[in-house]
Design an enzyme around this catalytic site. Structure first.
Site, PDB file in Angstrom:
ATOM      1  N   LYS A  94       4.230   0.954   9.909  1.00  0.00           N
ATOM      2  CA  LYS A  94       4.349   2.039   9.098  1.00  0.00           C
ATOM      3  C   LYS A  94       3.648   3.294   9.776  1.00  0.00           C
ATOM      4  O   LYS A  94       4.110   4.510   9.701  1.00  0.00           O
ATOM      5  CB  LYS A  94       3.567   1.931   7.636  1.00  0.00           C
ATOM      6  CG  LYS A  94       4.491   1.321   6.830  1.00  0.00           C
ATOM      7  CD  LYS A  94       3.450   1.426   5.343  1.00  0.00           C
ATOM      8  CE  LYS A  94       3.137   0.195   4.782  1.00  0.00           C
ATOM      9  NZ  LYS A  94       2.343   0.240   3.656  1.00  0.00           N
ATOM     10  N   GLU A 154       0.945  -1.151  -0.048  1.00  0.00           N
ATOM     11  CA  GLU A 154      -0.025   0.002   0.115  1.00  0.00           C
ATOM     12  C   GLU A 154       0.943   1.046   0.045  1.00  0.00           C
ATOM     13  O   GLU A 154       1.961   1.343   1.025  1.00  0.00           O
ATOM     14  CB  GLU A 154      -0.965  -0.222   1.317  1.00  0.00           C
ATOM     15  CG  GLU A 154      -1.929   0.986   1.373  1.00  0.00           C
ATOM     16  CD  GLU A 154      -2.950   1.167   2.722  1.00  0.00           C
ATOM     17  OE1 GLU A 154      -2.865   0.015   3.310  1.00  0.00           O
ATOM     18  OE2 GLU A 154      -3.261   1.969   2.736  1.00  0.00           O
ATOM     19  N   ARG A 184       4.542 -12.624  10.084  1.00  0.00           N
ATOM     20  CA  ARG A 184       5.117 -11.339   9.658  1.00  0.00           C
ATOM     21  C   ARG A 184       6.486 -11.425  10.566  1.00  0.00           C
ATOM     22  O   ARG A 184       6.690 -12.096  11.427  1.00  0.00           O
ATOM     23  CB  ARG A 184       4.287 -10.288   9.874  1.00  0.00           C
ATOM     24  CG  ARG A 184       3.667  -9.912  11.176  1.00  0.00           C
ATOM     25  CD  ARG A 184       2.650  -9.009  11.223  1.00  0.00           C
ATOM     26  NE  ARG A 184       3.087  -7.704  10.753  1.00  0.00           N
ATOM     27  CZ  ARG A 184       2.594  -7.029   9.756  1.00  0.00           C
ATOM     28  NH1 ARG A 184       1.597  -7.429   8.981  1.00  0.00           N
ATOM     29  NH2 ARG A 184       2.864  -5.783   9.377  1.00  0.00           N
TER      30      ARG A 184
HETATM   31  P1  ATP Z   1       2.366  -1.955   8.277  1.00  0.00           P
HETATM   32  O1  ATP Z   1       1.588  -2.824   9.009  1.00  0.00           O
HETATM   33  O2  ATP Z   1       3.672  -1.878   8.637  1.00  0.00           O
HETATM   34  O3  ATP Z   1       1.421  -0.808   7.862  1.00  0.00           O
HETATM   35  P2  ATP Z   1       1.323  -3.061   5.921  1.00  0.00           P
HETATM   36  O4  ATP Z   1       0.953  -4.692   6.116  1.00  0.00           O
HETATM   37  O5  ATP Z   1       0.057  -2.395   6.078  1.00  0.00           O
HETATM   38  O6  ATP Z   1       2.369  -2.801   6.953  1.00  0.00           O
HETATM   39  P3  ATP Z   1       1.459  -3.182   2.983  1.00  0.00           P
HETATM   40  O7  ATP Z   1       2.126  -2.056   2.186  1.00  0.00           O
HETATM   41  O8  ATP Z   1       0.121  -3.687   3.075  1.00  0.00           O
HETATM   42  O9  ATP Z   1       1.981  -2.897   4.514  1.00  0.00           O
HETATM   43  O10 ATP Z   1       2.512  -4.567   2.917  1.00  0.00           O
HETATM   44  C1  ATP Z   1       2.600  -5.092   1.796  1.00  0.00           C
HETATM   45  C2  ATP Z   1       2.942  -6.536   1.864  1.00  0.00           C
HETATM   46  O11 ATP Z   1       4.039  -6.693   2.666  1.00  0.00           O
HETATM   47  C3  ATP Z   1       2.057  -7.170   2.415  1.00  0.00           C
HETATM   48  O12 ATP Z   1       1.667  -8.716   1.581  1.00  0.00           O
HETATM   49  C4  ATP Z   1       2.225  -7.563   3.777  1.00  0.00           C
HETATM   50  O13 ATP Z   1       1.970  -8.939   4.243  1.00  0.00           O
HETATM   51  C5  ATP Z   1       3.666  -7.581   3.718  1.00  0.00           C
HETATM   52  N1  ATP Z   1       4.269  -7.047   5.062  1.00  0.00           N
HETATM   53  C6  ATP Z   1       4.272  -6.116   5.747  1.00  0.00           C
HETATM   54  N2  ATP Z   1       4.710  -5.928   7.021  1.00  0.00           N
HETATM   55  C7  ATP Z   1       5.334  -7.233   7.005  1.00  0.00           C
HETATM   56  C8  ATP Z   1       6.261  -7.780   7.639  1.00  0.00           C
HETATM   57  N3  ATP Z   1       6.556  -7.238   9.064  1.00  0.00           N
HETATM   58  N4  ATP Z   1       6.726  -9.004   7.654  1.00  0.00           N
HETATM   59  C9  ATP Z   1       6.574  -9.699   6.505  1.00  0.00           C
HETATM   60  N5  ATP Z   1       5.510  -9.195   5.569  1.00  0.00           N
HETATM   61  C10 ATP Z   1       5.206  -8.073   5.732  1.00  0.00           C
HETATM   62 MG    MG Z   2      -1.514  -3.567   4.511  1.00  0.00          MG
END
Ligand code: ATP
Ligand code: MG
Length: 560
Positions: free
Chosen positions: A272, A36, A262
């Site tokens: 984030k 995102e 994760r």
């Molecule tokens: P945050 O919780 O930090 O805001 P998010 O999951 O909302 O992160 P996205 O941009 O939606 O961030 O993530 C893109 C991809 O990266 C998704 O498939 C998500 O599952 C993966 N991802 C995000 N954070 C992690 C993590 N800590 N470990 C492994 N994969 C991750």
């Molecule tokens: Mg997300």
């Protein structure tokens, strides 16, 4: 080097192997990385990138980059650009397959219409408060919305009206018609579309309704022909909805959602939202501050893509959440840099030493290897002269037991040069602080050619004063004081380490470091691994970041 080059098989690969055996998806393997664009990528995303692009590479399949931009917001363009840069820097390539969920807004709308036509979606006018009341709880079933029985014709007309901007923001939503009594709350008629007048970074003001992530994601996957849709564990409870949408819409491609744990790392913030807070409140110098766990921060700090990929490989892929010790990440960068980094002498907290019996004006060029592990990295010359700098803490006026460095009357080796002996200590008459040492050297002890046979226990690094390059060096500690990184937002600020950066502004470096480029990493002997800061360095004052110190607590713990 012990870098793991064989790919350890994980549960996701087991699933793919089984699918290939059964000819599922015509033996295609197609993954995607779906960030995102609402922030910069962090090391957790690196794990997802390595996993998705790594599977595509290993199975000779494909991996798409898809921006999940269903949530309109203003700053997305900067994030979109940084994400592309970071994925490329990590060493991966999406070729011509860069997509946006917003590319599918028209198709997503058509899918919603299709659901209405098959009586699987309806327009609901409950307000958020009522919506909550009707939803039920984890232990009690929900109640059907009074709008659930609207006719197809009425739903089609209202949904078209939503799109046409006839209704106020938040006044109506489109919901899936599934099961208000489902034990899985995600299946209790989840929202598919909401009305929101917000400008989108790509579609502008074309739309005033926006699809929910849970609706857009499975359809985007199916439209792109994704076979394995890998996501993190919190989406496990959303999988029934994912599957319901794919089958209700009779999509041609049937991607399979697979969840993995994760990545969490001790002392690192991985949300984030919290990272953005650090940036917006000026607690760090932007998303690429060398203390940030963002990919751009790690890059500026001096981490290599090889080390990050190695780390992601080693931590593996699991089905339950756990926290990785940051010492392991640091071990990976040390191991990579040990063979790559050029050795150099740099004195971070200088103390002047005058070698009284060394001829004034004389400069010797002493040859030394750039990396003892890699002879092909060649040699260089370091100047030696009568006035040099050593580290302040390499001298003790009243040495403690087993202090083998410099002290009055004590002899040490200067690396690659001579033995020197401390004869006199000069102090600031006002403060009593030691400001200079007078030493003598023994010409018979010259490194490599000297004939002296006696031994000394201490070897010090040093820099010749006249040729020294003055620089700033930044030492870092973790941004979070606590290992535990799961603090609530309100406690989060208290967990921030106020001393996470130390700037040493009068460091003295050997002259070869004048040629340093940000791509070249160095081992400053006895002080750790360093690289030039891309943002703050000037020709007058180069700035070096400490990537990591030399002591490897991870390797030590493995041996114990
Ligand atoms: P945050 O919780 O930090 O805001 P998010 O999951 O909302 O992160 P996205 O941009 O939606 O961030 O993530 C893109 C991809 O990266 C998704 O498939 C998500 O599952 C993966 N991802 C995000 N954070 C992690 C993590 N800590 N470990 C492994 N994969 C991750
Ligand atoms: Mg997300």
């Amino acid at each position: 080097m012990t870098t793991n080059t064989t790919i350890s098989s994980n549960f996701i690969e087991n699933i793919i192997n089984e699918d290939l055996k059964n000819n599922k998806n015509n033996k295609r393997v197609h993954t995607r990385f779906p960030p995102e664009p609402n922030g910069y990528l962090h090391i957790g995303h690196a794990k997802s990138i390595c996993l998705n692009f790594g599977i595509a590479r290993d199975y000779k399949g494909l991996c798409n980059l898809r921006f999940d931009d269903t949530n309109p917001s203003k700053e997305e363009v900067e994030y979109v650009e940084s994400i592309q840069e970071d994925v490329k820097w990590l060493g991966f390539d999406w070729d011509d397959r860069m997509f946006y969920a917003s590319d599918y807004f028209e198709q997503l709308y058509e899918c919603a219409v299709q659901l209405i036509q098959s009586e699987k979606a309806y327009v609901c006018d409950l307000n958020p408060q009522e919506m909550r009341e009707y939803r039920g709880t984890l232990t009690e079933p929900g109640k059907n919305s009074p709008y659930r029985s609207r006719s197809v014709a009425e739903n089609l007309e209202l949904f078209a009206g939503m799109r046409a901007g006839k209704f106020a923001d938040g006044s109506r939503v489109l919901r899936a018609k599934i099961d208000m009594a489902s034990p899985n709350v995600n299946m209790r008629d989840p929202i598919l579309y909401r009305i929101m007048r917000a400008e989108h970074h790509r579609t502008g003001n074309t739309w005033c309704i926006y699809p929910m992530y849970d609706f857009a994601h499975p359809i985007s996957d199916a439209l792109e022909g994704i076979t394995h849709s890998i996501c993190t564990l919190e989406f496990e409870d959303h999988r029934p909805l994912y599957d319901w949408l794919i089958s209700s819409l009779e999509m041609e491609n049937r991607p399979q959602q697979i969840e993995f744990a994760r990545l969490n790392v001790t002392n690192l913030v991985m949300s984030k939202r919290k990272l953005r807070m650090l940036v917006e409140e000026g607690l760090v110098d932007g998303w690429d501050d060398p203390r940030m766990p963002t990919i751009s921060g790690l890059r500026r700090r001096g981490y290599t893509p090889e080390a990050i990929r190695d780390f992601c490989e080693r931590i593996g892929v699991a089905k339950s959440n756990s926290t990785v010790d940051i010492a392991m990440l640091e071990h990976c960068i040390r191991e990579d840099l040990n063979s790559k980094a050029l050795r150099a002498m740099a004195v971070l907290r200088p103390l002047k030493v005058i070698i009284t019996n060394y001829p004034e004006g004389q400069v010797e060029q002493l040859e030394t290897e750039n990396n003892p592990e890699q002879p092909d990295l060649g040699n260089r010359c370091i100047p030696f002269s009568r006035e040099i700098y050593i580290e302040q803490d390499d001298f003790m006026e009243i040495p403690i037991k087993k202090f083998f460095r410099l002290a009055p009357g004590q002899e040490v080796r200067l690396k690659n040069a001579y033995f020197i002996k401390c004869e006199e200590v000069i102090k600031d008459p006002n403060t009593g602080e030691v400001i200079e040492l007078r030493c003598t050297y023994d010409p018979e002890t010259k490194s490599g050619t000297g004939t002296a046979t006696r031994k000394v226990k201490g070897t010090l690094h040093w820099v010749s004063a006249a040729q020294a390059v003055k620089a700033e060096v930044r030492l870092f500690d973790y941004l979070l004081k606590e290992e535990d990184t799961e603090q609530e937002e309100k406690d989060f600020k208290d967990a921030i380490n106020p001393n996470s950066m130390e700037k040493l502004t009068a460091c003295m470096l050997e002259p070869s470091l004048l040629q340093a480029t940000p791509d070249q990493r160095y081992q400053f002997i006895r002080n750790g691994y360093f690289c030039l800061d891309t943002k703050d360095s000037t020709t007058e004052l180069p700035v070096f970041n400490r990537i990591v110190g030399l002591r490897d607590s991870w390797a030590k713990a493995q041996k114990a």
